[in-house]
Design a protein around this motif. Structure first.
Motif, mmCIF file in Angstrom:
data_model
loop_
_atom_site.group_PDB
_atom_site.id
_atom_site.type_symbol
_atom_site.label_atom_id
_atom_site.label_comp_id
_atom_site.label_asym_id
_atom_site.label_seq_id
_atom_site.Cartn_x
_atom_site.Cartn_y
_atom_site.Cartn_z
ATOM 1 N N ILE A 290 -30.801 95.168 -11.380
ATOM 2 C CA ILE A 290 -32.236 94.917 -11.744
ATOM 3 C C ILE A 290 -32.595 95.026 -10.212
ATOM 4 O O ILE A 290 -32.814 93.803 -9.652
ATOM 5 C CB ILE A 290 -32.455 93.504 -12.434
ATOM 6 N N ASP A 291 -33.102 96.163 -9.915
ATOM 7 C CA ASP A 291 -33.439 96.056 -8.478
ATOM 8 C C ASP A 291 -34.607 95.379 -8.046
ATOM 9 O O ASP A 291 -35.678 95.297 -8.497
ATOM 10 C CB ASP A 291 -33.768 97.847 -8.268
ATOM 11 N N GLY A 292 -34.179 94.575 -6.901
ATOM 12 C CA GLY A 292 -35.584 93.894 -6.423
ATOM 13 C C GLY A 292 -35.730 92.593 -7.354
ATOM 14 O O GLY A 292 -36.575 91.613 -6.864
ATOM 15 N N ALA A 293 -34.812 92.233 -8.109
ATOM 16 C CA ALA A 293 -35.378 90.912 -8.951
ATOM 17 C C ALA A 293 -34.855 89.631 -7.860
ATOM 18 O O ALA A 293 -34.068 89.657 -7.505
ATOM 19 C CB ALA A 293 -34.392 90.798 -10.347
ATOM 20 N N GLU B 149 -33.346 96.334 2.542
ATOM 21 C CA GLU B 149 -33.610 97.719 1.897
ATOM 22 C C GLU B 149 -32.809 98.080 0.785
ATOM 23 O O GLU B 149 -31.475 98.023 1.199
ATOM 24 C CB GLU B 149 -33.916 98.653 2.837
ATOM 25 N N SER B 150 -33.125 98.858 -0.011
ATOM 26 C CA SER B 150 -32.205 99.363 -1.346
ATOM 27 C C SER B 150 -31.092 100.210 -0.488
ATOM 28 O O SER B 150 -29.881 99.963 -1.007
ATOM 29 C CB SER B 150 -33.079 100.121 -2.313
ATOM 30 N N GLY B 151 -31.461 100.954 0.342
ATOM 31 C CA GLY B 151 -30.438 101.913 0.842
ATOM 32 C C GLY B 151 -29.246 101.093 1.386
ATOM 33 O O GLY B 151 -28.097 101.037 0.998
ATOM 34 N N CYS C 178 -37.071 98.821 -11.520
ATOM 35 C CA CYS C 178 -37.665 97.557 -11.250
ATOM 36 C C CYS C 178 -38.226 97.365 -9.958
ATOM 37 O O CYS C 178 -39.074 96.656 -9.944
ATOM 38 C CB CYS C 178 -36.559 96.665 -11.679
ATOM 39 N N ASP C 179 -37.534 97.862 -8.896
ATOM 40 C CA ASP C 179 -37.999 98.066 -7.323
ATOM 41 C C ASP C 179 -39.521 98.558 -7.319
ATOM 42 O O ASP C 179 -40.746 98.172 -7.298
ATOM 43 C CB ASP C 179 -36.973 98.518 -6.728
ATOM 44 N N GLU C 180 -39.552 99.634 -7.925
ATOM 45 C CA GLU C 180 -40.800 100.453 -7.918
ATOM 46 C C GLU C 180 -41.957 99.736 -8.730
ATOM 47 O O GLU C 180 -43.239 99.520 -7.945
ATOM 48 C CB GLU C 180 -40.779 101.832 -8.704
ATOM 49 N N SER D 213 -28.891 91.881 -8.093
ATOM 50 C CA SER D 213 -30.265 92.755 -7.276
ATOM 51 C C SER D 213 -29.720 92.718 -6.059
ATOM 52 O O SER D 213 -29.139 91.927 -5.296
ATOM 53 C CB SER D 213 -31.272 92.120 -7.600
ATOM 54 N N ASP D 214 -30.498 93.905 -5.382
ATOM 55 C CA ASP D 214 -30.139 93.986 -3.919
ATOM 56 C C ASP D 214 -31.198 93.359 -2.807
ATOM 57 O O ASP D 214 -30.887 93.302 -1.627
ATOM 58 C CB ASP D 214 -30.281 95.496 -3.866
ATOM 59 N N HIS D 215 -32.143 92.619 -3.186
ATOM 60 C CA HIS D 215 -33.268 91.890 -2.292
ATOM 61 C C HIS D 215 -34.056 91.384 -3.526
ATOM 62 O O HIS D 215 -33.957 91.547 -4.552
ATOM 63 C CB HIS D 215 -33.762 92.877 -1.443
ATOM 64 N N GLY D 216 -34.929 90.528 -2.714
ATOM 65 C CA GLY D 216 -35.973 89.613 -3.555
ATOM 66 C C GLY D 216 -37.548 90.601 -3.546
ATOM 67 O O GLY D 216 -37.478 91.940 -3.011
#
Ligand SMILES: [Zn+2]
Length: 502
Positions: free
Chosen positions: A10-13, A49-51, A203-205, A248-251
């Motif tokens: 859940i990208d960025g959750a 960062e996602s990358g 989810c990030d966008e 998730s990869d970050h907040g």
């Protein structure tokens, strides 16, 4: 019994955002997983960062070993060929195990693996084939699958100028992308898999666009929550002993409203010695003025204008021996070496720690450190000499267009995550304990999956097997951690693929 792993991103959750919704029963699937399994903060990479974060997740290594720090390098988008080390799907392929890798950042161009791969954002918009095997494109097309939103673009980056007015349309697109992605991956779950990784990058966008409207984000997450429930059930039909990991990869946080100009600060401190050419000195303030003159403001909105302005900025900063970009400060080692280099680095760090905004009394920086305290490995030198991440409400700049040390700033995108290093982690399965855990890192995901799937860990892996998430009586708690001997990596993958085909 043969185990498999389903990992859903859940990208960025972040827990800050979703815990209240879980407690209020608004996200029933996440609530169930949260109560049945283990959960905790998942510490991301620097920068978050996602990358870089997703590459660290897939390799179990810090950016100093995989070489990916952001999503741009020298003004160009990064791609999978620049990742310097094996990722989890390569290891599965070597060991004859099948993986399905969907929408994981930095997988373009897709590679031949034992399984399926569909690349993620950073795939060129005009690319016709972004799946392995290529025939998988037929199911993607049939499902009207899309990697990401079609933004109006300024060079590589989405055009943010009138993004707020376009939010309604972008919201529709993001719902549609998420639904099509869900339906497509559900089809892929008709097969048996050892590892299935899917990231909902939308989810990030969505958080970037709607951080100022939390109820709008909640509705989006509620839709995803119901999809996650269906995906877990579907996956378990073919893989009844699956471990489920939600990560998730970050907040996330709100966008900055103040900007701190490091270039002005360095000149005031007599740190910066300006080597720019006369043209490089004259042009930046002119660019800024042009954008304010009605007639030229029309021209200044063209992509060409923005691209040349950005290129000029890049060339200017890189012609000075000390400069700031993205996540840190770079020192020219031809100018500073030995003791002088160390002295200057130490001085910049200690003085930046003290920088406060006079209008609020707040410190500007959240994370400051030397390269070698954060990165280690053969590509540590790709990172900045000094890591400098500002707090979310401050943007750090290195602009020659303005001479203000501090200034107000208004960004069109309400959400950002440039120093939000904590994402989420949930694990559930028959062998998993319940409870909350501290000290989990994104680097631990690769070794933990390897441990579950009986694959030896890379000797230079930075993460650890999260042994304590397993019940004491489970074999995963007591099982020894195995490490692989360094082997001819590419050759071994080739041999394994050959065997599968025979
Ligand atoms: Zn992300």
């Amino acid at each position: 019994m043969k185990k498999s792993v389903l990992l859903i991103g859940i990208d960025g959750a972040s827990w800050d955002l979703i815990t209240p919704w879980i407690l209020e029963d608004k996200l029933p699937t996440l609530k169930r997983l949260y109560e049945e399994g283990v959960c905790g903060n998942l510490k991301s990479t620097i920068p978050p960062e996602s990358g870089s974060a997703w590459v660290s997740l897939a390799t179990g290594k810090n950016p100093g070993k995989h070489g990916i720090y952001g999503f741009m390098t020298s003004g160009k988008l990064i791609n999978a060929t620049q990742v310097k080390t094996k990722r989890i799907w390569h290891k599965l392929t070597e060991h004859g195990k099948r993986s399905c890798i969907i929408n994981i950042p930095v997988t373009y161009p897709v590679e031949e693996i034992n399984g399926y791969m569909v690349s993620s954002f950073l795939t060129p918009a005009d690319e016709k084939v972004y799946s392995y095997p290529p025939e998988l494109m037929d199911s993607l097309k049939r499902n009207d699958y899309k990697i990401d939103v079609k933004y109006e673009r300024y060079g590589f980056m989405p055009d943010q100028r009138d993004i707020i007015e376009k939010r309604g349309e972008l919201k529709k697109q993001l719902y549609d992308i998420m639904e099509k992605r869900y339906l497509t991956v559900k089809e892929f779950m008709d097969e048996k898999w050892d590892l299935f990784m899917i990231n909902f990058k939308e989810c990030d966008e969505f958080q970037h666009l709607f951080w100022d409207e939390k109820e709008t984000i909640l509705e989006f997450f509620q839709k995803l929550d119901s999809y996650i429930d269906n995906l877990i059930n579907k996956f378990k039909e073919k893989n009844p002993n699956a471990f489920v990991l939600i990560v998730s990869d970050h907040g996330f946080a709100s966008s900055p409203n103040r900007v701190f100009n490091l270039r002005v600060w360095m000149q005031q401190k007599n740190i910066l010695y300006d080597k720019r050419t006369m043209i490089q000195k004259i042009v930046p303030p002119v660019y800024r003025k042009l954008t304010k003159i009605p007639f030229f403001s029309f021209i200044s909105k063209s992509n060409k204008f923005k691209e040349t302005r950005e290129k000029f900025h890049r060339d200017s900063i890189e012609s000075t021996p000390v400069y700031y970009k993205e996540s840190g400060i770079y020192l020219d080692k031809n100018v500073y070496s030995g003791e002088e280099y160390e002295k200057l680095r130490g001085r910049i760090i200690s003085e930046l720690k003290e920088v406060k905004d006079p209008s609020t009394g707040e410190y500007v920086f959240k994370i400051l450190g030397k390269n070698e305290n954060i990165y280690f490995g053969p590509y540590a030198n790709y990172g900045p000499d000094i890591i400098a991440l500002s707090k979310h409400n401050y943007a750090a700049s290195f602009s020659y267009e303005s001479n203000e040390l501090f200034d107000d700033i208004h960004l069109n995108i309400p959400g950002r995550h440039f120093s939000e290093i904590y994402g989420i982690f949930i694990a559930s399965g028959d062998d998993i304990k319940t409870g909350k855990f501290n000290g989990l890192s994104i680097l631990d995901i690769n070794p933990t999956i390897c441990h579950i799937l009986d694959i030896p860990l890379d000797k230079d892996c930075d993460g650890q097997v999260l042994r304590t998430i397993f019940k004491i009586e489970s074999p995963y708690y007591s099982k020894e951690t195995k490490y692989s001997e360094e082997i001819q990596e590419k050759q071994k993958i080739k041999d394994a693929l050959q065997k599968i085909k025979l």
